[in-house]
Design an enzyme around this catalytic site. Structure first.
Site, PDB file in Angstrom:
ATOM      1  N   CYS A  79      19.854 -33.946   0.329  1.00 56.67           N
ATOM      2  CA  CYS A  79      18.595 -33.779  -0.412  1.00 56.67           C
ATOM      3  C   CYS A  79      17.815 -35.090  -0.440  1.00 56.67           C
ATOM      4  O   CYS A  79      18.198 -36.037  -1.140  1.00 56.67           O
ATOM      5  CB  CYS A  79      18.895 -33.295  -1.830  1.00 56.67           C
ATOM      6  SG  CYS A  79      17.467 -33.261  -2.931  1.00 56.67           S
ATOM      7  N   CYS A  82      16.393 -36.172  -3.850  1.00 55.46           N
ATOM      8  CA  CYS A  82      17.470 -36.650  -4.723  1.00 55.46           C
ATOM      9  C   CYS A  82      17.699 -38.148  -4.524  1.00 55.46           C
ATOM     10  O   CYS A  82      18.011 -38.876  -5.475  1.00 55.46           O
ATOM     11  CB  CYS A  82      18.772 -35.911  -4.427  1.00 55.46           C
ATOM     12  SG  CYS A  82      18.733 -34.142  -4.775  1.00 55.46           S
TER      13      CYS A  82
END
Length: 324
Positions: A79, A82
């Site tokens: 991700c 993230c």
């Protein structure tokens, strides 16, 4: 991307009076126990950020939420957003000096927890206070917005539940861990930092320009590509009327710009699959310049989420089917 829900107004509704009373009692007992043992119960700043899995969730999150608000960062290695959000949360956990505990959960290794929290996309950030779970936001967020949410969280935790946080000893031994060697400054670190600061302050035009400056010199810079895509997305949705955008999209399924605007809102709200699906369907209904316009916006949204995200990989396949 902006958070989907930065409001703390629902905390009181989520927390029953009995839970609040029990949390206050447990917090007072913990402080009294530490005093009887002749210590402060202080922890190292390094212990304010912990990795949590399904086996330790009850102990590390639910039980500890009776003495300190626990903020949960749901993340994954693939991700890209993230990788921008998590370091900010980790730094703020230390800066807030025990007012909250940060628990990091890898969703790939803890699918059951992801399902229990009803998470549709990451990054996703929740809090648990006195055993009561509440969503904070989904998607990446600017530091100013994150701080505002955390301030509200710790205020409610203290006033409603009597949770004053953990005592932190800045001199505590962090376990003998050696600090990681500093990464040598890259040629564009200053520009990238300026772009992040512009985003945090709400200067979207400044952030866009700063990222473009990096890409002018280094077209392959992945951090700048991601940052530019996110900044331009935020710039597009700034000031729009969400209700009007969604009404237009519902009433005008053949209107390319209406569908593009709604897809932007979908993505900002963390509804990644909805955003991709909307544009892929629009690609299938259009031809010529309209189709190319939709395709290009979809590729831009792929950049926002990150090329390694499984949802992007699946959407690329669906786009290929729609095109050919």
């Amino acid at each position: 991307m902006q958070p989907r829900n930065m409001s703390m107004s629902g905390v009181v509704d989520l927390a029953a009076v009995k839970a609040a009373q029990e949390a206050k009692a447990k917090a007072e007992q913990a402080r009294a126990q530490a005093a009887r043992e002749g210590g402060t119960g202080a922890i190292s700043p390094a212990d304010l950020v912990i990795d949590v899995d399904e086996a330790g969730f009850e102990r590390d999150v639910l039980q500890r939420s009776a003495e300190v608000p626990v903020v949960i960062d749901f993340w994954a290695e693939w991700c890209q957003p993230c990788k921008q959000l998590s370091p900010v949360l980790e730094r703020l956990a230390v800066e807030y000096n025990g007012r909250f505990l940060l628990a990091k959960i890898d969703v790939d290794a803890n699918q059951m927890l992801m399902q229990q929290f009803g998470i549709q996309g990451i990054p996703a950030v929740f809090a648990v206070v006195a055993g009561q779970a509440l969503p904070l936001f989904q998607g990446a967020a600017g530091e100013a917005q994150i701080r505002q949410t955390l301030d509200q969280l710790v205020q409610v935790a203290e006033q409603r539940f009597g949770l004053t946080g953990l005592a932190v000893d800045p001199e505590a031994d962090p376990g003998g861990a050696q600090p990681a060697p500093e990464r040598p400054a890259g040629p564009y670190d200053g520009l990238l930092e300026a772009a992040v600061q512009a985003l945090d302050s709400g200067d979207l035009s400044g952030a866009v320009q700063a990222y473009k400056n990096v890409l002018n010199e280094d077209p392959g810079n992945e951090e700048a590509k991601l940052g530019l895509a996110q900044a331009e997305l935020l710039q597009r949705v700034q000031g729009v009327d969400p209700q009007r955008v969604r009404r237009d999209a519902a009433e005008k399924p053949a209107d390319v710009q209406a569908q593009i605007a709604a897809a932007d809102l979908d993505l900002v709200g963390g509804h990644v699959e909805d955003a991709f699906g909307r544009l892929i369907e629009t690609v299938g209904r259009t031809v010529g310049d309209d189709r190319d316009t939709v395709r290009m916006r979809l590729l831009e949204l792929f950049e926002v989420v990150g090329p390694e995200d499984p949802r992007v990989i699946a959407a690329r396949r669906a786009l290929a089917r729609a095109l050919f």
